[in-house]
Every structure is written in C-alpha cells, then in structure tokens.
Design an enzyme around this catalytic site. Structure first.
Site, short mmCIF file in Angstrom:
data_model
loop_
_atom_site.label_atom_id
_atom_site.label_comp_id
_atom_site.label_asym_id
_atom_site.label_seq_id
_atom_site.Cartn_x
_atom_site.Cartn_y
_atom_site.Cartn_z
N HIS A 97 -12.40 4.04 -0.13
CA HIS A 97 -12.40 3.17 1.05
C HIS A 97 -13.09 1.84 0.75
CE1 HIS A 97 -11.91 6.66 4.19
NE2 HIS A 97 -10.74 6.17 3.84
N ARG B 228 -8.70 17.16 5.51
CA ARG B 228 -9.59 17.46 4.37
C ARG B 228 -10.95 17.91 4.89
NH1 ARG B 228 -9.02 11.71 1.69
NH2 ARG B 228 -7.61 11.23 3.40
N ASN C 148 0.88 -1.18 0.00
CA ASN C 148 0.00 0.00 0.00
C ASN C 148 0.92 1.22 0.00
OD1 ASN C 148 -1.81 2.03 0.53
ND2 ASN C 148 -2.63 1.13 2.41
N ARG D 115 -2.74 -2.04 -3.26
CA ARG D 115 -3.89 -1.16 -3.11
C ARG D 115 -3.70 -0.01 -4.10
NH1 ARG D 115 -5.72 1.90 2.38
NH2 ARG D 115 -7.61 2.83 1.54
N GLU E 221 -8.03 -4.06 5.40
CA GLU E 221 -7.93 -3.91 3.94
C GLU E 221 -6.84 -4.81 3.37
OE1 GLU E 221 -7.62 -0.06 5.38
OE2 GLU E 221 -8.80 0.84 3.78
#
Ligand code: ADP
Length: 407
Positions: free
Chosen positions: A181, A241, A9, A93, A379
């Site tokens: 996500h 964010r 990732n 990923r 994940e």
C-alpha cells in the site's frame, strides 16, 4: 498536440486505468478513469470522465479473459476517444519491487527480468502487473513506461522493522518485511502538509482500510513501520484475508487437517478475514447493516484488530500526533471510524461526531490531544506524478515526502 499519461493498475480479475492530460505547464488533470472487471468470468467495462460523468459502460465478450486482452480493449477504447492524442508515458502499479527497487523505475528488458524473479513473492499480483507492461510494449512500442511499486515507500524503515526473525540463509533468499500500500501512503504523506499541516512533520498512523487493509506509521512523512510484512496477508483483518495469524495454525492445517498447500493459499487469500468470520460477505457495507451475529463478530474483530495495531504503530513511533483514515472503508464508513477512535481513546483521540459524519477532513475535536482525519487516497495520481517526473514531462512534481521515499 495535447500530452497524456496513462496509469495502469492490472490485477488478477480487474484492470483499472486513468488518463491524465497535461492541463498546464505545471499540472496534470484527470481526463478519464475506468476499469475492466470480471476478467476471466463476466468481463465488464466502465469509465467516467474527470468530472465523474459516465462515458463508457459495456459487457464484454468472453474473449477478454486475461490482462492482455483487457488492455487491448482499453487501448482501442482510448484510441477511439482520444484520436491523435500523444501518449508520452505509461505508469504502472506493480506490487513488488523487492529489496532492489526503492523508487519508481523506467522499464527496460533488464528491469522486467528482475521483476519476473519476484513473482514467487507475489504470485497473485505480480504476473498480472507484468503482463500489462508487456501488452503496452506491444501496443505502444517506443512509449516509455514507468513502474511504481507498493513496496518502495517502506524501504527506508529501520532494519528491525524490516526483519523477519529467521536464519540468515532464509533472509538472504529475500525473506523480509516489505510492506505494501506504499503508493497510497506516499500520496497521504504528500497531502498532509496542505491538509493537516500541524501533524505533517510529526508521528502519524495512516489506516488504509479497503478490501485490503493495513496501517503505516509515518515519522515526518517517512514510513517507519507498517502492518503488512513479507506478503499482503499480515496485519489487519481484511475482506478475504486473515491478517496476522499464528504460523502454527498453518502447520496444523497442513500436517493434521491434511489440507494441500493450494487449499491453504486459497483460504488465506480468498476465504478468510471478513468473509471467513461472517460466512456472509467480504463487503463491510453488507456486514454493518446485517443483524446476523456472525456479521457482528466479523465487524467486531475488524475494529478490535485495527485498534490494537494502531496502538502497536504508536508504540513503534514512540507516541502519536495524528491518525488518518483512507481507502474504501476508511473514507466511507463513519461507524468504523468512530469505533476505531473510541477504542483508541486511551491514546488521546477524541472524535467529533458531527465532523465524522461530514467526513472531515478533521474528525477529532479541537481539544483532542491526538487529531484524527479522513483523507481520500489517490494512488493513480501518485503514479502519474512519478511517471511525469521520471520521464521529465513536467507537470506537478511529487511533494517532498514522495521524493524522499524514492531516494
Ligand atoms: P480496493 O481498492 O482494495 O479494492 P477499496 O479501497 O475500494 O478497495 O475499498 C473497498 C471496500 O470498501 C469495499 O469492499 C467495502 O467493504 C468498503 N466500503 C465502501 N464504501 C463503504 C461504506 N459506505 N461503508 C462501509 N464500507 C464501505
């Protein structure tokens, strides 16, 4: 010879990896996980074994200044630790699969070209994801690689949920709601039948609350809507964010305040959300323990926005049977869970405070009309499962929800 799959990732400043060992014909066991953080500033390597014991911890020299160099370091470390091991696949990923990739895909030069064309849609993530694939290609030629996208899980959403209401020619250029996500939500959907069977087939809102934060509305394990849209800026308030923002604000920043496009991009990705409101930290741990009014306001806004969007997701689902918390804040902050549940009491959620302190998995009372849960996301495991399944390596196959999502 033992078979391993490696999951990568790669981000702008960190490269995370996990190593899975084929433990038996039908399962993959976590062997090690680690990361290089501070790429480009103060690179630092750390790793733990499958049981959580530290097996690597070192400051790296400044030459480790991009994803390729970080991967080189990790590859050498893995080679030293697992001499003679057989790497049978590498799973990555990748943030953006566009409208084209609705499931995990084996990397070919053509796939890589297609993914490069999506860089403008995810300029802060996609280039790093892709350079890690290229680096693996150089280091392990012949080892098949699989790309797993954060967008794929959402490709089955109804057309209205994926629409950005702009003229046809803009939409034809790829402007639509993609959602992100997805690997986290897919993992949660795959875990629901065993952890929360009573809601697995129903209407579930999953709250992935980490540095990035979003919600996903699941119907019978499928994504129906999500708060992330065209980019990972939309929806909930995040560490750096803003989440949903009136687009008129952007016009004002550019036209009246004279900010450059680059300034606005930096503000939206790095200086807004919790850090922007508080001026103190982007880390929820710092904010919940701070007595500063600006920190309180940031937490209040985070909770307000999350609860408001839980209501919106419930509306998209036509009702709600369960609410699931996951990721850094969702898994570790009983206070934030309690506040979001309290603000969602009107939906029929009644928190069990003791279970909430204990981290569940069920954190609502038996009498609660809508159940609430804490389920740690994974994940990396999702990527390992996809990689093994796509390459025909055996091991545990994705649960039905995951298979559907890839269809
Ligand atoms: P990502 O993978 O997106 O970087 P994580 O899911 O690991 O993020 O979440 C990281 C965030 O989780 C941290 O920034 C921190 O704000 C939050 N977090 C972790 N532990 C706690 C805690 N005990 N209480 C509140 N927030 C926490």
């Amino acid at each position: 010879m033992t078979d391993y799959t490696v999951v990568v990732n790669a981000g702008s400043s960190s490269l995370k990896f996990s190593v899975y060992r084929k433990a038996a014909a039908d399962s993959w066991a976590l062997e090690a996980r680690g990361q290089v953080e501070g790429i480009g500033t103060n690179p630092h390597f750390s790793a733990k074994d499958g049981g959580g014991a530290r097996v690597g911890d070192a400051a790296l020299d400044g030459n480790v200044n991009d994803a390729r160099a970080a991967l080189g370091f990790v590859a050498d470390w893995l080679r030293g630790r697992y001499q003679g091991a057989h790497v049978c696949g590498v799973g990555h990923r990748v943030v953006h699969g566009g409208a084209q990739y609705s499931g995990p895909t084996i990397v070919t030069p053509e796939v890589l070209d297609n993914l490069r064309s999506l860089i403008p849609l995810a300029p802060l993530h996609q280039p790093y994801n892709l350079s890690a694939i290229e680096a693996v290609w150089e280091r392990l030629p012949g080892v098949p690689q699989v790309v797993c996208f954060d967008t794929s899980f959402h490709r089955g959403q109804p057309a209205v949920a994926q629409l950005v209401p702009l003229p046809r020619e803009i939409r034809d250029a790829g402007v639509q709601r993609y959602g992100f996500h997805g690997l986290s939500y897919e993992y949660i959907a795959s875990a629901l039948p065993s952890i929360a069977p009573e809601i697995a087939g129903g209407r579930v809102v999953v709250a992935h609350l980490g540095s990035g934060a979003s919600l996903c509305a699941l119907t019978n394990g499928r994504s129906t809507d999500s708060t992330f849209g065209f980019t990972a800026l939309d929806g909930l308030c995040m560490g750096t964010r803003p989440g949903a923002l009136d687009p008129g604000v952007l016009l004002y920043l550019l036209q009246s305040l004279g900010l450059s496009v680059k300034d606005v991009e930096t503000m939206l990705y790095k200086k807004a959300g919790l850090i922007g409101i508080s001026g103190i930290s982007n880390d929820m741990r710092d904010l919940v323990t701070s007595g500063e009014p600006a920190a309180r306001l940031a937490v209040d806004y985070f909770v307000y926005r999350a609860a408001k969007e839980v209501g919106a997701m419930a509306a998209a689902l036509g009702g709600i049977d369960g609410l699931v918390f996951t990721a850094g804040i969702g898994e570790n902050s009983p206070e934030i869970r309690a506040r979001i549940c309290a603000a969602s009491a009107w939906l029929g959620i009644e928190l069990d405070h003791e279970a909430n302190r204990q981290r569940g998995p069920r954190v609502s009372t038996r009498a609660s009309k809508v159940s609430a849960w804490v389920i740690p996301t994974n994940e990396e495991l999702m990527i390992a499962r996809h990689t093994a399944a796509l390459l025909g390596l055996g091991g545990d196959t994705p649960a039905p929800a995951a298979t559907r999502a890839g269809a």
